[in-house]
Enzyme design. Sequence first.
Site, short mmCIF file in Angstrom:
data_model
loop_
_atom_site.label_atom_id
_atom_site.label_comp_id
_atom_site.label_asym_id
_atom_site.label_seq_id
_atom_site.Cartn_x
_atom_site.Cartn_y
_atom_site.Cartn_z
N ASP A 61 0.84 -1.19 0.00
CA ASP A 61 0.00 0.00 0.00
C ASP A 61 0.88 1.25 0.00
O ASP A 61 1.98 1.25 -0.57
CB ASP A 61 -0.93 -0.04 1.22
CG ASP A 61 -2.29 0.56 0.94
OD1 ASP A 61 -2.37 1.80 0.76
OD2 ASP A 61 -3.29 -0.18 0.92
N ASP A 70 -3.68 2.51 17.96
CA ASP A 70 -4.38 1.25 17.72
C ASP A 70 -3.53 0.23 16.97
O ASP A 70 -3.96 -0.91 16.79
CB ASP A 70 -5.66 1.51 16.92
CG ASP A 70 -6.69 2.32 17.70
OD1 ASP A 70 -6.47 2.55 18.90
OD2 ASP A 70 -7.70 2.73 17.10
N HIS A 96 -3.97 5.81 3.47
CA HIS A 96 -4.68 4.63 2.97
C HIS A 96 -4.13 3.35 3.60
O HIS A 96 -4.89 2.50 4.10
CB HIS A 96 -4.55 4.57 1.45
CG HIS A 96 -5.41 3.54 0.80
ND1 HIS A 96 -4.97 2.26 0.58
CD2 HIS A 96 -6.66 3.59 0.32
CE1 HIS A 96 -5.92 1.55 -0.02
NE2 HIS A 96 -6.96 2.34 -0.19
N ASN A 203 -13.56 -0.56 -7.81
CA ASN A 203 -14.63 0.39 -7.46
C ASN A 203 -15.31 0.93 -8.71
O ASN A 203 -15.79 2.06 -8.73
CB ASN A 203 -14.07 1.55 -6.65
CG ASN A 203 -13.58 1.14 -5.28
OD1 ASN A 203 -13.91 0.06 -4.80
ND2 ASN A 203 -12.78 1.98 -4.66
N SER A 267 -11.41 -1.58 -1.17
CA SER A 267 -10.17 -1.63 -0.38
C SER A 267 -10.43 -2.17 1.02
O SER A 267 -9.80 -3.14 1.45
CB SER A 267 -9.53 -0.24 -0.29
OG SER A 267 -8.70 0.02 -1.37
#
Length: 389
Positions: A61, A70, A96, A203, A267
């Site tokens: 990515d 987190d 992203h 998409n 994604s």
Amino acid sequence: MTKTVRRGAALALASSVLAVLPAIPAEADALRAQEWALQAVHAQQAWRTTKGEGVTVAVLDTGVDANHPDLEGQVLPEQDLVGFGAGPGDSAWAQHGTGMASIIAGHGHGRGRENGVLGLAPAAKVLPVRVILEDDDSERERARTEKAGALADGIRWAADHGADVINMSLGDDSESAHPEPREDAAIQYALGKGIPVVASAGNGGQKGNHVSYPAAYPGVIAATAVTHLGGRARFSTRHWYATVSAPGFDIVMADTGDGYLSGWGTSPAAAFVSGAVALIRSAHPGLSPEQIRRLLTSTAQDKPEGGRDDDYGAGLIDPAAALDAAADLKPTPQKPAPAGYATRYFGPGPTADDAEDAPVNWLPWTAGAAGLALLTAAVVLWRGRRASH
């Protein structure tokens, strides 16, 4: 323009719209309440067996912010195959990739980790491999042309450096999209080493429904997206390479720094599928990629009539059911990839009739193939809003 450059120029991030959430008080569990996806895929039931311990998921990515609360302690050192562009602290860096990593392996934060985002495999490790830049990175065009081979290199690098699962929430579903032998060979290399490969299906559901690469390469598990109501998300690409579906609408994920985003796209759907694969690999490390693909498809929820369709693949993933079914499986070797790809296809195609009628840019699927998926679709990052929070 060469074929390679055209291919590279079309690669795009596939999270789609990422909207910055307003600041949330640390004592509130508002984020956790928005994670409808975990309930939809029966995460709590799956966690009775495993939370992904001992598994490393390579996230190919834009990079991952290892310092997000987190993700702290879950992220391994990054391999940057781009070598330029925005860096830590810049607004156009790793948004992203950080979001996808949190969907896979976020563990929350605070005492008892009761706040923040939980991923589907919260005990798994993340191996970031930077193969593309964010859409608003000033060096993005340069990366598209000069680093067009980064995806293939990243797949091989991850396969050689401890990845148990490879996630690609990225792809090319432009009109000029076409298969690249080097990428296909890299995927077959990973599969041959027993590493499942997951990608987003695309998409382009409202933009021509073009085939997306790498989602359509043989052996890839391609993820389509569903909403919280269980229906196909309108943007989700519909094609023969769809393997399974996963949540991909109104998905809460980590942002760089200590913020959060709400996003949609195939994604996040691919990231959820990679999390499910991580759970299966944790409990049953000897299973082949083909066995894992079959587990996901045979145990999927809400199966379409006939067992699969182009909208949902075999249905919505259910890692808890897959883990139960895996208990009776004995590991088998990974089958070799189909040999002798035709000029027009990287596989024989769904049927002979389909092959005759298919557009030139189609990349058909063999029974176990699903797609190397989506860096497609426009990612609109609302940085202006982000700056105000």
